[in-house]
Design a protein around this motif. Structure first.
Motif, PDB file in Angstrom:
ATOM      1  N   PHE A 174       5.666   5.681   6.006  1.00 35.49           N
ATOM      2  CA  PHE A 174       5.365   4.441   6.722  1.00 35.49           C
ATOM      3  C   PHE A 174       3.871   4.183   6.850  1.00 35.49           C
ATOM      4  O   PHE A 174       3.463   3.145   7.377  1.00 35.49           O
ATOM      5  CB  PHE A 174       6.016   4.463   8.109  1.00 35.49           C
ATOM      6  N   GLU A 175       3.039   5.121   6.366  1.00 30.82           N
ATOM      7  CA  GLU A 175       1.591   4.944   6.420  1.00 30.82           C
ATOM      8  C   GLU A 175       1.065   4.159   5.220  1.00 30.82           C
ATOM      9  O   GLU A 175      -0.150   4.116   4.993  1.00 30.82           O
ATOM     10  CB  GLU A 175       0.895   6.310   6.467  1.00 30.82           C
ATOM     11  N   VAL A 180      -3.267   1.806   1.795  1.00 27.38           N
ATOM     12  CA  VAL A 180      -3.729   0.692   0.970  1.00 27.38           C
ATOM     13  C   VAL A 180      -5.086   0.189   1.459  1.00 27.38           C
ATOM     14  O   VAL A 180      -6.000  -0.058   0.653  1.00 27.38           O
ATOM     15  CB  VAL A 180      -2.685  -0.443   0.977  1.00 27.38           C
ATOM     16  N   VAL A 181      -5.239   0.038   2.752  1.00 29.08           N
ATOM     17  CA  VAL A 181      -6.511  -0.451   3.309  1.00 29.08           C
ATOM     18  C   VAL A 181      -7.633   0.547   3.034  1.00 29.08           C
ATOM     19  O   VAL A 181      -8.757   0.149   2.683  1.00 29.08           O
ATOM     20  CB  VAL A 181      -6.362  -0.721   4.815  1.00 29.08           C
ATOM     21  N   VAL A 186     -12.745   1.943   0.268  1.00 30.12           N
ATOM     22  CA  VAL A 186     -13.650   2.816  -0.473  1.00 30.12           C
ATOM     23  C   VAL A 186     -13.896   2.314  -1.886  1.00 30.12           C
ATOM     24  O   VAL A 186     -14.610   2.957  -2.656  1.00 30.12           O
ATOM     25  CB  VAL A 186     -13.097   4.261  -0.523  1.00 30.12           C
ATOM     26  N   GLY A 187     -13.289   1.180  -2.236  1.00 27.22           N
ATOM     27  CA  GLY A 187     -13.576   0.555  -3.520  1.00 27.22           C
ATOM     28  C   GLY A 187     -12.715   1.001  -4.682  1.00 27.22           C
ATOM     29  O   GLY A 187     -12.998   0.645  -5.837  1.00 27.22           O
ATOM     30  N   VAL A 238      -5.592  -5.885   3.822  1.00 30.41           N
ATOM     31  CA  VAL A 238      -6.805  -5.860   2.994  1.00 30.41           C
ATOM     32  C   VAL A 238      -7.447  -7.245   2.957  1.00 30.41           C
ATOM     33  O   VAL A 238      -8.668  -7.390   3.042  1.00 30.41           O
ATOM     34  CB  VAL A 238      -6.464  -5.376   1.570  1.00 30.41           C
ATOM     35  N   ARG A 239      -6.613  -8.257   2.850  1.00 36.15           N
ATOM     36  CA  ARG A 239      -7.135  -9.632   2.815  1.00 36.15           C
ATOM     37  C   ARG A 239      -7.850  -9.984   4.109  1.00 36.15           C
ATOM     38  O   ARG A 239      -8.864 -10.686   4.099  1.00 36.15           O
ATOM     39  CB  ARG A 239      -5.986 -10.599   2.564  1.00 36.15           C
ATOM     40  N   TRP A 240      -7.325  -9.490   5.237  1.00 37.49           N
ATOM     41  CA  TRP A 240      -7.914  -9.833   6.536  1.00 37.49           C
ATOM     42  C   TRP A 240      -9.115  -8.957   6.887  1.00 37.49           C
ATOM     43  O   TRP A 240     -10.090  -9.437   7.471  1.00 37.49           O
ATOM     44  CB  TRP A 240      -6.869  -9.709   7.637  1.00 37.49           C
ATOM     45  N   LEU A 241      -9.040  -7.661   6.545  1.00 38.08           N
ATOM     46  CA  LEU A 241     -10.020  -6.714   7.058  1.00 38.08           C
ATOM     47  C   LEU A 241     -11.159  -6.419   6.080  1.00 38.08           C
ATOM     48  O   LEU A 241     -12.296  -6.254   6.505  1.00 38.08           O
ATOM     49  CB  LEU A 241      -9.335  -5.386   7.427  1.00 38.08           C
TER      50      LEU A 241
END
Length: 251
Positions: A174-175, A180-181, A186-187, A238-241
Motif C-alpha cells: 500500500f506504500e 512513486v513520489v 529524486v529524478g 507527483v503532479r501536485w507535489l
C-alpha cells in the motif's frame, strides 16, 4: 588543512548528535514499553481477535492448536508486542522526524512531512485491508479446498507468523504512492514516464500480488486492483507535489 579547533568542533558535534539519537531512541522504546505493559493483560483477547478470520471459517469442531509447550504463553505475548509497536509507531516516527528534520532544507521538509504521514496511514490501511477483506477470503478458500479426511488444525504460532507476514506485505504494497513520489522527487522518473508506464505497473501489480497473497485468485485480485489504484494516486501526488518543487529549483 584541519585545525585542532575544527577537529574539536567536529567531535563535539558528532557527540551531541549521538546524545540526541540516544534520547530519541529511549523515548521511542519507552512509548512501545508503556503500550506493551497496558496490552499484556489483554494478550489472550488480542489473539482471539486476530484468530477470528480463521476460527469463524473452520469446520465444525475444528480449532487452533499449540504444538509447543510454551506457545500458549509466548505467542499471545508476541502478538501484544507487535500490537504495541503498531500503536506506538506514530510516536516512533515522530522521534525519527525530530532527529532528522533539523538537517533538512525547507523544501525537503515540505515534501518529507506529508510523505511520512502518508506512509504511516497507508501502512495502517494495508493491514486493515488484509484483516477485514483478504484474510477472510483466503481462509474461506483454504478451508474449502481441504482434502476429504484431512482435519484443518492450525498451530497458533504458525498462524501468528502467517498473519503478521500478510500484514507486513500488504502494508508495504500500500506504500505505492509514497514510492512513486520518492522516485519522482529524486529524478528517476517524471510525470510523463509514470503515465506511459501504467501498463508495466499493471503487470507488476499482478505479479507482486501472485507472490504475496495466498494461492487463490480472489486474494490476488484484491491486492492487485488496489495497487493499480494507488499507483494512479501516486501519479496525481507527483503532479501536485513535485512540479512546484521543480519550478522553485529552476527559479
Amino acid at each position: 588543512m584541519a585545525t585542532p579547533e575544527s577537529d574539536m568542533d567536529l567531535e563535539q558535534g558528532l557527540f551531541s548528535h549521538l546524545l540526541e539519537l540516544r534520547t530519541r531512541l529511549i523515548k521511542a522504546i519507552l512509548a512501545i514499553a508503556v503500550v506493551l505493559a497496558a496490552l499484556v493483560p489483554f494478550a489472550n483477547h488480542l489473539y482471539a481477535l486476530l484468530a477470528e478470520p480463521l476460527v469463524a471459517r473452520l469446520p465444525q469442531g475444528a480449532h487452533l492448536i499449540a504444538t509447543e509447550v510454551a506457545s500458549p504463553f509466548i505467542t499471545p505475548l508476541k502478538l501484544a508486542f507487535y500490537t504495541a509497536l503498531f500503536i506506538a509507531m506514530p510516536v516512533v516516527l515522530y522521534q525519527l522526524w525530530s532527529f532528522v528534520s533539523p538537517g533538512l532544507y525547507k523544501h525537503e521538509k515540505r515534501l518529507a512531512r506529508p510523505l511520512l504521514i502518508a506512509a504511516l496511514v497507508l501502512f495502517y490501511m494495508g493491514c486493515a485491508f488484509a484483516y477485514f477483506l483478504v484474510l477472510p477470503a483466503a481462509f474461506r478458500f483454504l478451508t474449502a479446498v481441504t482434502p476429504q479426511g484431512v482435519e484443518m488444525m492450525t498451530d497458533i504460532t504458525h498462524y501468528l507468523d502467517f498473519v503478521m507476514l500478510m500484514f507486513f506485505a500488504f502494508g508495504l504494497c500500500f506504500e505505492v504512492p509514497v514510492a512513486v513520489v520518492i522516485l519522482a522527487a529524486v529524478g528517476i522518473v517524471d510525470l510523463d514516464k509514470l503515465r506511459k508506464g501504467r501498463r508495466y505497473a499493471l503487470v507488476g501489480a499482478f505479479a507482486i500480488a501472485a507472490v504475496v497473497t495466498p494461492p487463490d485468485i480472489t486474494s490476488m485480485i484484491m491486492l492487485a486492483i488496489p495497487m493499480c489504484l494507488l499507483y494512479e494516486v501516486g501519479v496525481l501526488a507527483v503532479r501536485w507535489l513535485i512540479k512546484p518543487t521543480a519550478a522553485e529549483a529552476s527559479s
